[in-house]
Scaffold this motif. Structure first.
Motif, PDB file in Angstrom:
ATOM      1  N   LEU A 178       0.852  -1.183   0.000  1.00  0.00           N
ATOM      2  CA  LEU A 178       0.000   0.000   0.000  1.00  0.00           C
ATOM      3  C   LEU A 178       0.890   1.236   0.000  1.00  0.00           C
ATOM      4  O   LEU A 178       1.767   1.371   0.839  1.00  0.00           O
ATOM      5  N   ASN A 179       0.679   2.134  -0.949  1.00  0.00           N
ATOM      6  CA  ASN A 179       1.625   3.222  -1.214  1.00  0.00           C
ATOM      7  C   ASN A 179       1.331   4.527  -0.503  1.00  0.00           C
ATOM      8  O   ASN A 179       2.122   5.463  -0.590  1.00  0.00           O
ATOM      9  N   SER A 180       0.206   4.645   0.170  1.00  0.00           N
ATOM     10  CA  SER A 180      -0.125   5.923   0.807  1.00  0.00           C
ATOM     11  C   SER A 180      -0.959   5.681   2.053  1.00  0.00           C
ATOM     12  O   SER A 180      -1.541   4.600   2.246  1.00  0.00           O
ATOM     13  N   LEU A 181      -1.025   6.698   2.892  1.00  0.00           N
ATOM     14  CA  LEU A 181      -1.849   6.614   4.102  1.00  0.00           C
ATOM     15  C   LEU A 181      -3.324   6.472   3.740  1.00  0.00           C
ATOM     16  O   LEU A 181      -4.073   5.794   4.450  1.00  0.00           O
ATOM     17  N   LYS A 182      -3.734   7.086   2.636  1.00  0.00           N
ATOM     18  CA  LYS A 182      -5.125   6.972   2.194  1.00  0.00           C
ATOM     19  C   LYS A 182      -5.455   5.529   1.818  1.00  0.00           C
ATOM     20  O   LYS A 182      -6.530   5.024   2.149  1.00  0.00           O
ATOM     21  N   GLU A 183      -4.528   4.857   1.132  1.00  0.00           N
ATOM     22  CA  GLU A 183      -4.750   3.454   0.767  1.00  0.00           C
ATOM     23  C   GLU A 183      -4.855   2.574   2.005  1.00  0.00           C
ATOM     24  O   GLU A 183      -5.666   1.653   2.062  1.00  0.00           O
ATOM     25  N   ILE A 184      -4.006   2.848   3.004  1.00  0.00           N
ATOM     26  CA  ILE A 184      -4.051   2.080   4.250  1.00  0.00           C
ATOM     27  C   ILE A 184      -5.398   2.272   4.934  1.00  0.00           C
ATOM     28  O   ILE A 184      -6.041   1.320   5.379  1.00  0.00           O
ATOM     29  N   SER A 185      -5.844   3.529   5.020  1.00  0.00           N
ATOM     30  CA  SER A 185      -7.119   3.846   5.657  1.00  0.00           C
ATOM     31  C   SER A 185      -8.282   3.173   4.936  1.00  0.00           C
ATOM     32  O   SER A 185      -9.153   2.578   5.575  1.00  0.00           O
ATOM     33  N   ASN A 186      -8.283   3.245   3.609  1.00  0.00           N
ATOM     34  CA  ASN A 186      -9.371   2.649   2.820  1.00  0.00           C
ATOM     35  C   ASN A 186      -9.389   1.129   2.943  1.00  0.00           C
ATOM     36  O   ASN A 186     -10.457   0.511   3.056  1.00  0.00           O
ATOM     37  N   SER A 187      -8.213   0.521   2.901  1.00  0.00           N
ATOM     38  CA  SER A 187      -8.122  -0.936   2.999  1.00  0.00           C
ATOM     39  C   SER A 187      -8.656  -1.417   4.346  1.00  0.00           C
ATOM     40  O   SER A 187      -9.377  -2.422   4.431  1.00  0.00           O
ATOM     41  N   LEU A 188      -8.327  -0.688   5.399  1.00  0.00           N
ATOM     42  CA  LEU A 188      -8.781  -1.058   6.741  1.00  0.00           C
ATOM     43  C   LEU A 188     -10.295  -0.932   6.864  1.00  0.00           C
ATOM     44  O   LEU A 188     -10.959  -1.812   7.435  1.00  0.00           O
ATOM     45  N   SER A 189     -10.852   0.139   6.332  1.00  0.00           N
ATOM     46  CA  SER A 189     -12.291   0.380   6.473  1.00  0.00           C
ATOM     47  C   SER A 189     -13.127  -0.602   5.652  1.00  0.00           C
ATOM     48  O   SER A 189     -14.263  -0.917   6.022  1.00  0.00           O
ATOM     49  N   ARG A 190     -12.564  -1.128   4.544  1.00  0.00           N
ATOM     50  CA  ARG A 190     -13.325  -1.999   3.645  1.00  0.00           C
ATOM     51  C   ARG A 190     -13.229  -3.475   4.010  1.00  0.00           C
ATOM     52  O   ARG A 190     -14.142  -4.244   3.718  1.00  0.00           O
ATOM     53  N   LYS A 191     -12.115  -3.897   4.608  1.00  0.00           N
ATOM     54  CA  LYS A 191     -11.861  -5.328   4.747  1.00  0.00           C
ATOM     55  C   LYS A 191     -11.905  -5.798   6.200  1.00  0.00           C
ATOM     56  O   LYS A 191     -11.106  -5.389   7.030  1.00  0.00           O
ATOM     57  N   LYS A 192     -12.853  -6.699   6.466  1.00  0.00           N
ATOM     58  CA  LYS A 192     -12.985  -7.261   7.813  1.00  0.00           C
ATOM     59  C   LYS A 192     -11.747  -8.076   8.194  1.00  0.00           C
ATOM     60  O   LYS A 192     -11.371  -8.124   9.371  1.00  0.00           O
ATOM     61  N   THR A 193     -11.115  -8.716   7.179  1.00  0.00           N
ATOM     62  CA  THR A 193      -9.919  -9.521   7.453  1.00  0.00           C
ATOM     63  C   THR A 193      -8.801  -8.655   8.033  1.00  0.00           C
ATOM     64  O   THR A 193      -8.142  -9.037   9.005  1.00  0.00           O
ATOM     65  N   VAL A 194      -8.608  -7.480   7.452  1.00  0.00           N
ATOM     66  CA  VAL A 194      -7.570  -6.562   7.930  1.00  0.00           C
ATOM     67  C   VAL A 194      -7.902  -6.091   9.338  1.00  0.00           C
ATOM     68  O   VAL A 194      -7.028  -6.006  10.207  1.00  0.00           O
ATOM     69  N   GLN A 195      -9.163  -5.788   9.579  1.00  0.00           N
ATOM     70  CA  GLN A 195      -9.589  -5.325  10.903  1.00  0.00           C
ATOM     71  C   GLN A 195      -9.292  -6.367  11.971  1.00  0.00           C
ATOM     72  O   GLN A 195      -8.840  -6.042  13.064  1.00  0.00           O
ATOM     73  N   ARG A 196      -9.531  -7.638  11.631  1.00  0.00           N
ATOM     74  CA  ARG A 196      -9.250  -8.709  12.594  1.00  0.00           C
ATOM     75  C   ARG A 196      -7.746  -8.886  12.796  1.00  0.00           C
ATOM     76  O   ARG A 196      -7.281  -9.137  13.913  1.00  0.00           O
ATOM     77  N   LEU A 197      -6.970  -8.760  11.727  1.00  0.00           N
ATOM     78  CA  LEU A 197      -5.526  -8.958  11.818  1.00  0.00           C
ATOM     79  C   LEU A 197      -4.863  -7.909  12.703  1.00  0.00           C
ATOM     80  O   LEU A 197      -3.996  -8.222  13.524  1.00  0.00           O
ATOM     81  N   VAL A 198      -5.252  -6.642  12.527  1.00  0.00           N
ATOM     82  CA  VAL A 198      -4.567  -5.555  13.244  1.00  0.00           C
ATOM     83  C   VAL A 198      -5.306  -5.122  14.507  1.00  0.00           C
ATOM     84  O   VAL A 198      -4.758  -4.370  15.315  1.00  0.00           O
ATOM     85  N   GLY A 199      -6.556  -5.584  14.681  1.00  0.00           N
ATOM     86  CA  GLY A 199      -7.303  -5.230  15.871  1.00  0.00           C
ATOM     87  C   GLY A 199      -7.825  -3.808  15.869  1.00  0.00           C
ATOM     88  O   GLY A 199      -7.873  -3.146  16.905  1.00  0.00           O
ATOM     89  N   LEU A 200      -8.247  -3.347  14.692  1.00  0.00           N
ATOM     90  CA  LEU A 200      -8.734  -1.963  14.559  1.00  0.00           C
ATOM     91  C   LEU A 200      -9.805  -1.920  13.482  1.00  0.00           C
ATOM     92  O   LEU A 200      -9.644  -2.522  12.415  1.00  0.00           O
TER      93      LEU A 200
END
Length: 257
Positions: free
Chosen positions: A55-77
């Motif tokens: 992920l190349n930007s803070l915006k991409e990180i934010s969007n990926s986290l908000s869209r994907k339940k898998t990411v939310q479970r992995l990082v706890g946020l």
């Protein structure tokens, strides 16, 4: 990289991190004293995931986290804004990450034993670059993009016996690719392990290094074609799920994942 692979690789990155050691440093510095959401450990987990997914930007990180339940479970946020990520970037002192690295090295030394660890980590060279943006009207010679100029600082750092020392620094205009300076930064010593990222990706260069016995570690790109030549047995107790002799470029290598 599919979700199953991401989960497996992510856990392997997280597993060696000692949360108690990191938390002790956080408590001493008071870094998370008034933090309610993005604490330092969560921040580290999130950026490890971002690195794995390129992920190349803070915006991409934010969007990926908000869209994907898998990411939310992995990082706890559940979600985080790019402005909150930016503030956390500025707040975290580099000393915490430096101590974390040294702690991981000590764990390797404890696991392998002092003799094997010294052989494995005795001569480690880290290669990377950083871009410094500048005003286009004042620094026209440092051509970078249409709206700004910039220079790139190519750096080689030696990590030996827990001590860090600067090996080489090469300033260039920001536009040329990182790989143009790799030959200059690489340490041509068979006892040294050179570590660098995908910015230096070049199969012809890698083949030349393999032929001359130069050791290096890097990450391949997601679209890299790997030709499996021979499947090898895997120990059932090993975390490795597959072991094979494969061909990347023109050189044959042992490939595990």
């Amino acid at each position: 990289m599919d979700n199953h692979t991401i989960k497996t690789v992510f856990k392997e990155y997280i597993h060696p991190l000692d949360a108690k050691v990191i938390q002790k440093m956080i408590d001493v510095t008071g870094l998370d004293k008034y933090v309610k959401k993005l604490d330092t450990l969560t921040y580290i987990h999130l950026f490890i995931y971002a690195q794995l997914k390129k992920l190349n930007s803070l915006k991409e990180i934010s969007n990926s986290l908000s869209r994907k339940k898998t990411v939310q479970r992995l990082v706890g946020l559940g979600s985080i804004s790019k402005s909150q990520l930016s503030r956390k970037n500025r707040e975290i002192p580099h000393e915490i990450l430096d101590v974390t690295l040294r702690h991981l090295i000590q764990k390797v030394q404890h696991t392998l034993g002092s003799v094997k660890a010294e052989k494995a980590l005795g001569k480690l060279h880290l290669i990377d670059s950083s871009i410094i943006s500048m005003c286009l009207s004042r620094y026209e010679w440092a051509d970078f993009r249409e709206t700004k100029s910039g220079i790139k600082i190519h750096t080689s750092i030696q990590l030996c016996n827990g001590n860090v020392s600067l090996n080489k620094v090469i300033p260039t205009p920001a536009r040329p690719a990182d790989e143009t300076q790799l030959d200059t930064l690489i340490v041509h010593d068979k006892d040294v392990l050179n570590v660098f990222d995908r910015g230096y990706f070049n199969f012809k260069t890698y083949d030349a290094y393999c032929e001359t016995g130069i050791k290096f570690a890097t990450r391949i790109k997601a679209n890299t074609i790997v030709h499996v030549i021979e499947e090898l047995p895997v120990d059932a107790s090993s975390p490795i799920t597959r072991h094979a002799i494969a061909k990347i470029g023109i050189m044959k290598i042992n490939y595990s994942w």
